[in-house]
Design a protein around this motif. Sequence first.
Motif, PDB file in Angstrom:
ATOM      1  N   LEU A  92     -13.134 -10.465   2.736  1.00  0.00           N
ATOM      2  CA  LEU A  92     -12.208  -9.401   2.361  1.00  0.00           C
ATOM      3  C   LEU A  92     -11.054  -9.937   1.523  1.00  0.00           C
ATOM      4  CD1 LEU A  92     -12.048  -7.362   5.696  1.00  0.00           C
ATOM      5  CD2 LEU A  92     -13.124  -6.671   3.544  1.00  0.00           C
ATOM      6  N   ARG A  93     -10.540 -11.112   1.859  1.00  0.00           N
ATOM      7  CA  ARG A  93      -9.453 -11.707   1.069  1.00  0.00           C
ATOM      8  C   ARG A  93      -9.917 -12.015  -0.351  1.00  0.00           C
ATOM      9  NH1 ARG A  93      -8.022 -15.214   6.034  1.00  0.00           N
ATOM     10  NH2 ARG A  93      -6.440 -13.931   7.035  1.00  0.00           N
ATOM     11  N   GLU A  94     -11.147 -12.536  -0.485  1.00  0.00           N
ATOM     12  CA  GLU A  94     -11.675 -12.829  -1.815  1.00  0.00           C
ATOM     13  C   GLU A  94     -11.824 -11.554  -2.638  1.00  0.00           C
ATOM     14  OE1 GLU A  94     -15.291 -14.951  -1.111  1.00  0.00           O
ATOM     15  OE2 GLU A  94     -14.263 -16.739  -0.382  1.00  0.00           O
ATOM     16  N   GLN A  95     -12.294 -10.481  -1.980  1.00  0.00           N
ATOM     17  CA  GLN A  95     -12.442  -9.209  -2.694  1.00  0.00           C
ATOM     18  C   GLN A  95     -11.084  -8.675  -3.149  1.00  0.00           C
ATOM     19  OE1 GLN A  95     -14.582  -6.657  -0.035  1.00  0.00           O
ATOM     20  NE2 GLN A  95     -16.555  -7.655  -0.393  1.00  0.00           N
ATOM     21  N   VAL A  96     -10.098  -8.804  -2.328  1.00  0.00           N
ATOM     22  CA  VAL A  96      -8.753  -8.346  -2.692  1.00  0.00           C
ATOM     23  C   VAL A  96      -8.232  -9.191  -3.848  1.00  0.00           C
ATOM     24  CG1 VAL A  96      -6.379  -8.205  -1.876  1.00  0.00           C
ATOM     25  CG2 VAL A  96      -8.224  -7.383  -0.432  1.00  0.00           C
ATOM     26  N   ASP A  97      -8.444 -10.518  -3.782  1.00  0.00           N
ATOM     27  CA  ASP A  97      -7.979 -11.390  -4.858  1.00  0.00           C
ATOM     28  C   ASP A  97      -8.671 -11.039  -6.183  1.00  0.00           C
ATOM     29  OD1 ASP A  97      -6.244 -12.700  -3.185  1.00  0.00           O
ATOM     30  OD2 ASP A  97      -7.635 -14.345  -2.720  1.00  0.00           O
ATOM     31  N   GLU A  98      -9.970 -10.733  -6.141  1.00  0.00           N
ATOM     32  CA  GLU A  98     -10.686 -10.372  -7.354  1.00  0.00           C
ATOM     33  C   GLU A  98     -10.128  -9.087  -7.979  1.00  0.00           C
ATOM     34  OE1 GLU A  98     -14.793 -10.052  -6.367  1.00  0.00           O
ATOM     35  OE2 GLU A  98     -15.013 -12.200  -5.937  1.00  0.00           O
ATOM     36  N   HIS A  99      -9.804  -8.121  -7.133  1.00  0.00           N
ATOM     37  CA  HIS A  99      -9.286  -6.857  -7.637  1.00  0.00           C
ATOM     38  C   HIS A  99      -7.861  -6.999  -8.171  1.00  0.00           C
ATOM     39  CE1 HIS A  99     -12.628  -4.295  -6.599  1.00  0.00           C
ATOM     40  NE2 HIS A  99     -12.675  -4.808  -5.375  1.00  0.00           N
ATOM     41  N   THR A 100      -7.086  -7.893  -7.592  1.00  0.00           N
ATOM     42  CA  THR A 100      -5.701  -8.057  -8.076  1.00  0.00           C
ATOM     43  C   THR A 100      -5.656  -8.847  -9.366  1.00  0.00           C
ATOM     44  OG1 THR A 100      -5.441  -9.998  -6.625  1.00  0.00           O
ATOM     45  CG2 THR A 100      -4.659  -7.863  -5.794  1.00  0.00           C
ATOM     46  N   GLU A 101      -6.662  -9.710  -9.634  1.00  0.00           N
ATOM     47  CA  GLU A 101      -6.701 -10.483 -10.860  1.00  0.00           C
ATOM     48  C   GLU A 101      -7.071  -9.624 -12.053  1.00  0.00           C
ATOM     49  OE1 GLU A 101      -9.330 -13.740 -10.188  1.00  0.00           O
ATOM     50  OE2 GLU A 101      -7.996 -14.731  -8.780  1.00  0.00           O
ATOM     51  N   GLU A 102      -7.813  -8.556 -11.844  1.00  0.00           N
ATOM     52  CA  GLU A 102      -8.266  -7.715 -12.942  1.00  0.00           C
ATOM     53  C   GLU A 102      -7.205  -6.917 -13.549  1.00  0.00           C
ATOM     54  OE1 GLU A 102     -11.399  -5.285 -11.376  1.00  0.00           O
ATOM     55  OE2 GLU A 102     -12.683  -6.967 -11.071  1.00  0.00           O
TER      56      GLU A 102
END
Length: 102
Positions: A92-102
């Motif tokens: 879940l943390r990785e998914q959140v990080d991916e969405h915030t980088e975009e």
Amino acid sequence: MDRRRALGYGVSVSVVVFVVLALPTLRDVYGPEAVLAAYAVVSLLAGALTWSLLSNLGTSTDDADEEATIQVVAPEEIEGATVPVDGELETLREQVDEHTEE
């Protein structure tokens, strides 16, 4: 509090207020004996109100203690509850990080 007790409180307070306000007139009309009778009525009503309030407080405190019991239950014991594990949290943390980088 039931209606009879509330009515009793209202009548008692009304009588006490009347006696206090009418005391000078009662003294002039009936003499010093009226003062003694008025004080007796006020003291009896005050005693009755005090007894009633204290007996009511005693029973409501016992009820409140029973209602205030809190049960702590582990999430695993709750039927249908899911407990996230460390791997799921990392995903879940990785998914959140991916969405915030975009």
